[in-house]
Write a protein that holds these residues in place. Structure first.
Motif, PDB file in Angstrom:
ATOM      1  N   GLU A  28       0.830  -1.214   0.000  1.00 43.76           N
ATOM      2  CA  GLU A  28       0.000   0.000   0.000  1.00 43.76           C
ATOM      3  C   GLU A  28       0.863   1.262   0.000  1.00 43.76           C
ATOM      4  O   GLU A  28       0.773   2.078   0.910  1.00 43.76           O
ATOM      5  CB  GLU A  28      -0.920   0.022   1.221  1.00 43.76           C
ATOM      6  N   THR A  61       0.927   4.048  -1.418  1.00 45.56           N
ATOM      7  CA  THR A  61       0.412   5.418  -1.547  1.00 45.56           C
ATOM      8  C   THR A  61      -0.688   5.714  -0.534  1.00 45.56           C
ATOM      9  O   THR A  61      -1.324   6.755  -0.608  1.00 45.56           O
ATOM     10  CB  THR A  61      -0.148   5.648  -2.966  1.00 45.56           C
ATOM     11  N   SER A  62      -0.901   4.805   0.426  1.00 42.69           N
ATOM     12  CA  SER A  62      -2.051   5.000   1.317  1.00 42.69           C
ATOM     13  C   SER A  62      -1.900   6.226   2.200  1.00 42.69           C
ATOM     14  O   SER A  62      -2.872   6.730   2.733  1.00 42.69           O
ATOM     15  CB  SER A  62      -2.280   3.749   2.169  1.00 42.69           C
ATOM     16  N   THR A  68       0.555  10.430  -5.274  1.00 38.11           N
ATOM     17  CA  THR A  68       0.092   9.083  -5.597  1.00 38.11           C
ATOM     18  C   THR A  68       0.200   8.826  -7.094  1.00 38.11           C
ATOM     19  O   THR A  68       0.720   7.794  -7.531  1.00 38.11           O
ATOM     20  CB  THR A  68      -1.375   8.916  -5.142  1.00 38.11           C
ATOM     21  N   GLU A  69      -0.234   9.803  -7.876  1.00 36.79           N
ATOM     22  CA  GLU A  69      -0.167   9.658  -9.331  1.00 36.79           C
ATOM     23  C   GLU A  69       1.282   9.502  -9.782  1.00 36.79           C
ATOM     24  O   GLU A  69       1.593   8.698 -10.658  1.00 36.79           O
ATOM     25  CB  GLU A  69      -0.795  10.909  -9.957  1.00 36.79           C
ATOM     26  N   GLU A 114       2.532   6.084  -8.941  1.00 44.57           N
ATOM     27  CA  GLU A 114       1.935   5.107  -9.855  1.00 44.57           C
ATOM     28  C   GLU A 114       2.634   5.111 -11.211  1.00 44.57           C
ATOM     29  O   GLU A 114       2.925   4.051 -11.771  1.00 44.57           O
ATOM     30  CB  GLU A 114       0.437   5.400 -10.038  1.00 44.57           C
ATOM     31  N   THR A 150      -2.815  -3.294  -2.609  1.00 37.37           N
ATOM     32  CA  THR A 150      -3.543  -2.022  -2.598  1.00 37.37           C
ATOM     33  C   THR A 150      -5.010  -2.236  -2.228  1.00 37.37           C
ATOM     34  O   THR A 150      -5.602  -3.274  -2.525  1.00 37.37           O
ATOM     35  CB  THR A 150      -3.440  -1.301  -3.954  1.00 37.37           C
ATOM     36  N   ASN A 201      -6.938   0.274  -3.080  1.00 37.69           N
ATOM     37  CA  ASN A 201      -7.497   1.199  -4.055  1.00 37.69           C
ATOM     38  C   ASN A 201      -7.683   0.448  -5.374  1.00 37.69           C
ATOM     39  O   ASN A 201      -6.727   0.174  -6.087  1.00 37.69           O
ATOM     40  CB  ASN A 201      -6.514   2.372  -4.194  1.00 37.69           C
ATOM     41  N   GLN A 237      -6.365   2.042  -8.427  1.00 33.95           N
ATOM     42  CA  GLN A 237      -4.918   1.913  -8.538  1.00 33.95           C
ATOM     43  C   GLN A 237      -4.523   0.544  -9.088  1.00 33.95           C
ATOM     44  O   GLN A 237      -3.646   0.443  -9.955  1.00 33.95           O
ATOM     45  CB  GLN A 237      -4.283   2.112  -7.160  1.00 33.95           C
ATOM     46  N   ARG A 250      -4.956   0.677 -12.674  1.00 31.77           N
ATOM     47  CA  ARG A 250      -4.033   1.564 -13.380  1.00 31.77           C
ATOM     48  C   ARG A 250      -2.625   0.984 -13.490  1.00 31.77           C
ATOM     49  O   ARG A 250      -1.979   1.100 -14.517  1.00 31.77           O
ATOM     50  CB  ARG A 250      -3.975   2.925 -12.674  1.00 31.77           C
ATOM     51  N   VAL A 251      -2.130   0.359 -12.403  1.00 25.85           N
ATOM     52  CA  VAL A 251      -0.710  -0.020 -12.424  1.00 25.85           C
ATOM     53  C   VAL A 251      -0.460  -1.475 -12.764  1.00 25.85           C
ATOM     54  O   VAL A 251       0.648  -1.828 -13.148  1.00 25.85           O
ATOM     55  CB  VAL A 251       0.006   0.310 -11.087  1.00 25.85           C
TER      56      VAL A 251
END
Lengths: 264, 357
Positions: A186, A188-189, A196-197, A200, A216, A218, A221, A224-225
């Motif tokens: 996690e 970017t929590s 965060t962006e 990522e 994660t 999210n 997220q 996205r990743v």
């Protein structure tokens, strides 16, 4: 609850960087992970999703043996890195952790200068000579986009940096030892949306030269990743599928409920 | 909170009767005033105590300060003068004829014995704290930790007695000769290369002081190590650092300032330690230690051992001199603390964040 996994065999062992085979992990009486068998693809970004307490962090921490020191830790089954067991005496624990790096939930800089933070692992593994440290620090800070912000205070404490900058520093530190795999718990929590962006997109750029495994909560997220996703539920691997498939056409009823926000 | 008050004030909900409300209000005000004054007094008391103690020794020692002058800091004589001779009046102060006090050996002895104690105690304490927090299993660490805390409270007279009866003779017989025999005859090291005596002296004093302050420094350092966030230690471990590297590059730097503070606490006790040193120092006046095994004395030990005989000086000059010595000891302690704070300020900038993270 019986999970009755419906995992798909996505990766052949030959294409996998890390393989878990019947991995069971518990602490004292409690069994946290139950009989996990999975091949994590080399050069892929693999997301681990699932409700709190489903065992995804424990699984992540099993991959670089960070659970070893937890009291009451017990393990059954096998994990291999490039075909070699990470638990045999032939596998040097320190070398394992150089090859399998980790970024944590919250930034954890060391109490030393920003430059020394970046090269701390390089120093420990004697990967470079002292006179090369400056260049390594600059290269890694540039890679994570932090160099311009800190170039005037490389000798200063990292604790004056913002939380996001500290996390980028920890990422630079993890990359400096040239890992094959990067585990992200996690990452970017605790960060703001802009940082965060940034994290990522950095992660996305690491693949395929570094295999990434990211826990994660999210789901955006994860989509996205990652390109492959493991869905954990109650200590079991409910589904392992390509991210696209798992989010659009989930095979397991639990993953279907989870990605639609009905559980967890 | 504000919500409740708004409701109580609104007409539809008048709240409790106004007289009991005003009584309550007055009580709360009185409580607030009491709290403010109480904390003010508590905050000021330590400063008053320090100022009082220093003022008293300064006033009592003033005649001695006038007469002894700078000789007190450079001289090595310790002559009470003749009690039966005539009284003389240098600077208008009544002193026995022939009185001459130079505290240089006392000052040097104080600094030397405390320095030896600190050099021995700090590494041992840090090692013990690492063992207690990270190496030993909890079933052993807990009782050991309790024992360390108990050890910190043992009266120093016990250490003195043990030092003179057991440790001193043992060191003089089995340890000092070996150290002396391997030390080459070069500057600094030849301080160790000399007749080793009977075990009463500078080295034994330093060792006993070290044993006395190790529990203080260890107990404080253990508490400090427990405050280091495991997240940061895990980060180092996840990077492939060994346990020793984690301790060396994360745990100790994280609490470096606190360790310096703990060491100063121990040093303060060593500087002021009285009875144990009076027993094991050899209590020799008028000489600085010729080598590390030599008999010596310290300011505190001299004050306690000379106090009784100082009363035989009818002019009171001997007592005034002891008060001056006490003032010097107080100044040394304050200076040491200031230096420590300076070190903390200078080196602390890379340490762990205080109140953050």
């Amino acid at each position: 609850m019986a999970v009755a996994p419906t995992s798909t065999a996505l990766n052949e062992p030959a294409d996998s960087v890390l393989c878990a085979k019947n991995l069971t992990v518990g602490f004292g009486e409690a069994t946290i992970l139950n009989d996990i068998t999975v091949n994590i693809g080399r050069g892929h970004a693999t997301a681990l999703i699932g409700p709190t307490g489903s065992g995804k962090s424990t699984f992540l921490r099993a991959l670089n043996r960070m659970n070893d020191r937890v009291s009451g830790y017990r393990r059954n089954g096998e994990v291999t890195l490039e075909g070699e067991s990470i638990f045999t005496s032939g596998m040097d624990l320190l070398d394992l952790r150089r090859k399998v790096g980790m970024l944590f939930q919250r930034p954890n800089p060391f109490p030393m200068s920003i430059r020394d933070n970046v090269v701390a692992g390089v120093k420990a593994h004697r990967m470079a000579k002292r006179h090369q440290f400056n260049d390594i620090a600059e290269a890694r800070l540039t890679q994570v986009g932090l160099f311009d912000a800190v170039k005037d205070r490389l000798n200063k404490s990292p604790f004056q940096l913002s939380g996001g900058q500290q996390q980028l520093l920890c990422l630079a530190r993890a990359l400096a030892v040239e890992p094959d795999v990067l585990l992200l718990d996690e990452p970017t929590s605790s960060l703001d949306p802009v940082t965060t962006e940034r994290v990522e997109s950095l992660i996305a750029n690491l693949v395929p030269s570094i295999s990434v495994v990211i826990v994660t909560h999210n789901l955006g997220q994860a989509q996205r990743v990652s390109d492959q996703t493991m869905m954990f539920f109650d200590g079991e691997l409910a589904e392992f599928n390509t991210t696209k498939e798992l989010f659009t056409n989930p095979q397991h009823p639990l993953s279907s409920q989870y990605v639609r926000g009905h559980i967890g | 909170m504000s919500l409740v008050r708004t409701e109580a004030a609104s007409p539809s909900n008048p709240g409790p009767p106004s007289d009991s409300a005003s009584v309550r209000e007055r009580l709360r005000n009185a409580e607030t005033v009491l709290w403010h004054r109480g904390t003010f007094v508590a905050a000021v008391l330590p400063f008053l105590g320090l100022a009082f103690a220093i003022t008293v020794v300064a006033i009592k020692g003033w005649p001695a300060i006038l007469v002894n002058g700078t000789h007190f800091f450079t001289g090595s004589t310790w002559q009470p003068g003749s009690t039966y001779g005539s009284t003389v009046y240098p600077h208008g102060v009544a002193t026995p004829q022939g009185a001459s006090y130079g505290a240089w050996p006392l000052i040097l002895g104080t600094v030397q014995s405390s320095a030896i104690a600190l050099i021995l105690a700090v590494p041992i304490s840090i090692g013990a704290a690492i063992a207690l927090t990270e190496r030993l299993p909890r079933s052993i660490a807990r009782p050991a930790n309790f024992a360390v805390e108990l050890l910190a409270g043992i009266p120093s007279v016990l250490f003195g007695l043990w030092g003179i009866l057991t440790l001193g003779p043992l060191l003089a017989r089995d340890v000092y000769p070996h150290i002396a025999s391997i030390m080459p005859d070069v500057p600094v090291l030849n301080f160790f290369n000399s007749p080793t005596g009977h075990g009463e002296g500078l080295f034994t004093s330093g060792i006993v002081l070290a044993i006395m302050i190790v529990p203080i420094i260890t107990a404080t350092t253990v508490e400090l190590f427990r405050q280091v966030p495991s997240l940061n230690q895990e980060g180092a471990r996840a990077l492939g650092m060994t346990d020793a590297e984690v301790t060396h590059s994360v745990t100790i730097p994280w609490v470096r300032n606190g360790i310096i503070g703990a060491s100063i606490l121990g040093l303060a006790r060593a500087l002021g330690e009285t009875i144990a040193i009076a027993m094991i120092s050899g209590a020799i006046l008028g000489h600085t230690a010729q080598n590390i095994y030599s008999p010596m004395t310290t300011i505190a030990a001299t004050i306690v051992s000379q106090l009784d005989s100082s009363f035989t000086d009818a002019t009171g000059f001997a007592t005034a001199t002891l008060a001056e010595a006490a003032l010097v000891l107080a100044v040394i302690s304050v200076v040491v603390n200031v230096i420590a704070r300076f070190i903390v300020h200078r080196t602390g900038k890379l340490g762990g964040p205080v109140g953050r993270g």
